[in-house]
Design an enzyme around this catalytic site. Structure first.
Site, short mmCIF file in Angstrom:
data_model
loop_
_atom_site.label_atom_id
_atom_site.label_comp_id
_atom_site.label_asym_id
_atom_site.label_seq_id
_atom_site.Cartn_x
_atom_site.Cartn_y
_atom_site.Cartn_z
N LYS A 225 0.83 -1.21 0.00
CA LYS A 225 0.00 0.00 0.00
C LYS A 225 0.86 1.25 0.00
O LYS A 225 0.62 2.20 -0.79
CB LYS A 225 -0.94 0.00 1.19
CG LYS A 225 -1.94 1.16 1.16
CD LYS A 225 -1.68 2.12 2.28
CE LYS A 225 -2.71 3.24 2.30
NZ LYS A 225 -2.59 4.10 3.48
N ASP A 244 -6.43 0.29 0.93
CA ASP A 244 -6.59 0.27 2.38
C ASP A 244 -8.00 -0.22 2.69
O ASP A 244 -8.69 -0.74 1.80
CB ASP A 244 -6.33 1.65 2.98
CG ASP A 244 -7.32 2.71 2.50
OD1 ASP A 244 -8.24 2.38 1.70
OD2 ASP A 244 -7.18 3.87 2.91
#
Length: 301
Positions: A225, A244
Site C-alpha cells: 500500500k 486500504d
C-alpha cells in the site's frame, strides 16, 4: 502576466488553459499532508525548499513562493501539463458512477510529490488518521528539517532529509509527534534510502510501474500500500492502486460482491488491484482516488 493582490503583495498567475483544478479537493483529499487553508481562501504549504501560496480564480491559478522563483516547481507539483479533461472523459465513458464523481469532484487531480518525502510521509501514515499524520509531519519538520523561511513571525521548515532521520538514536522518533511504533520504522526506512545510490527514488519515475513497485516493497518496512501511494502520488504511475480498508470496502460494494475477507492479505490486495485495472486500465489510480474520496466523505458523514 496577470497579477492578483493578497495582503499587499502581488501573486503571479498560471493559465490553466481549460484544465480543471480545485485546490480544496486536490490538496485536501489525503494524498499530501502539509497543506493548510487560510480564512481568505489561500492554500499554503511547504513543498521541497519553498513555502507556496495558491488560489484559483476562474481559469487562473495564482501563486507565490518564499523564496521567490517557484513557477516551475508549481507546474511540476500540480502536474499542470497533464490533460486531465481527457483522462476524465476516458474514465467517464467506461463507468457511469465514475462519471458522476468526475462531475461531483470536478477539479481534483493527482500531485507529483517529491518521492523521498512521499515515501517517508506515508510510512508515518500506517494505521493513522490524516489530521494526526499532518501534525506528526509538522513536528518532524520543525525538529529536523531545514528552515525554509520566516513569514509573519512563523517559521516554515522543509521535510527532514533522510540522512538526518537515519542519524537519530533508535527509539527517538517513537516519542516525536505521536508517531509511536511508526517512528522507528521511519528511521529504518530513512537509513535504507541513504544506503541506496543517489537519485534512486527519483529514478523510479523512469521505469515501468511493476519495477518501481518491486523496488519499493524490497525496502524493509514498506508494504504494497505504501509502495502504491508513492507510485501514484510521486512517480507518475497512474495505474497504481493503493488499497486500504476504504478501498477494500468500496471494491467489495461496487465490483467484488463475493469478496468476504475483512483483512487485507496479499491475495486480497492483488484481487482488488486487478479489479481496478480491468475496469480502468492505466488510469486505475485516478479512478481509485475519486472512489476513495467519495468513501472517505461517506465515513465522515
Amino acid at each position: 502576466m496577470f497579477y492578483f493582490v493578497r495582503r499587499g503583495r502581488c501573486l503571479d498567475s498560471i493559465d490553466l488553459k481549460g484544465q480543471p483544478l480545485d485546490l480544496d479537493l486536490t490538496l485536501g483529499c489525503g494524498q499530501a499532508f502539509r497543506w493548510r487553508k487560510r480564512e481568505d481562501g489561500v492554500w499554503y504549504g511547504v513543498v521541497r525548499d519553498r513555502l507556496i501560496e495558491l488560489q484559483v480564480e476562474g481559469n487562473l491559478v495564482y501563486w507565490r513562493t518564499y523564496p521567490d522563483g517557484g513557477r516551475e516547481l508549481i507546474v511540476d507539483y500540480l502536474r499542470l501539463t497533464d490533460d486531465v479533461n481527457a483522462a476524465n472523459r476516458w474514465l467517464s465513458e467506461r463507468d457511469p458512477h465514475i462519471a458522476q464523481l468526475v462531475e461531483r469532484f470536478h477539479g481534483m487531480r493527482l500531485l507529483r510529490q517529491d518521492p523521498t518525502e512521499a515515501l517517508l510521509s506515508f510510512v508515518c501514515s500506517a494505521a493513522n488518521s490524516i489530521p494526526r499524520i499532518s501534525a506528526a509531519i509538522e513536528v518532524l519538520a520543525s525538529l529536523y528539517g531545514e528552515l525554509v523561511c520566516e513569514k509573519r513571525g512563523v517559521c516554515y521548515y522543509a521535510f527532514p532529509k533522510p540522512e538526518r532521520l537515519a542519524a537519530l538514536e533508535p527509539g527517538v522518533l517513537n516519542v516525536q509527534g505521536s508517531l509511536g511504533f511508526r517512528g522507528e520504522n521511519l528511521r529504518m526506512v530513512a537509513q535504507q534510502i541513504v544506503d541506496q545510490s543517489e537519485g534512486w527514488l527519483l529514478g523510479l519515475r523512469n521505469v515501468p510501474y511493476a519495477c518501481a513497485h518491486a523496488e519499493l516493497v524490497a525496502v524493509r518496512g514498506v508494504g504494497p500500500k505504501i509502495a502504491d501511494c508513492v507510485c501514484l502520488f510521486s512517480l507518475d504511475k497512474d495505474e497504481a492502486v493503493p488499497v486500504d480498508t476504504h478501498v477494500r470496502q468500496l471494491a467489495h460494494r461496487l465490483f467484488l460482491p463475493d469478496l468476504k475477507a475483512k483483512s487485507i492479505t496479499n491475495a486480497v490486495y492483488r484481487r482488488v488491484v486487478d479489479a481496478f485495472r480491468e475496469r480502468y486500465g492505466e488510469l486505475a489510480g485516478w479512478a481509485q482516488q475519486y472512489l476513495f474520496y467519495e468513501d472517505l466523505l461517506r465515513s465522515r458523514a
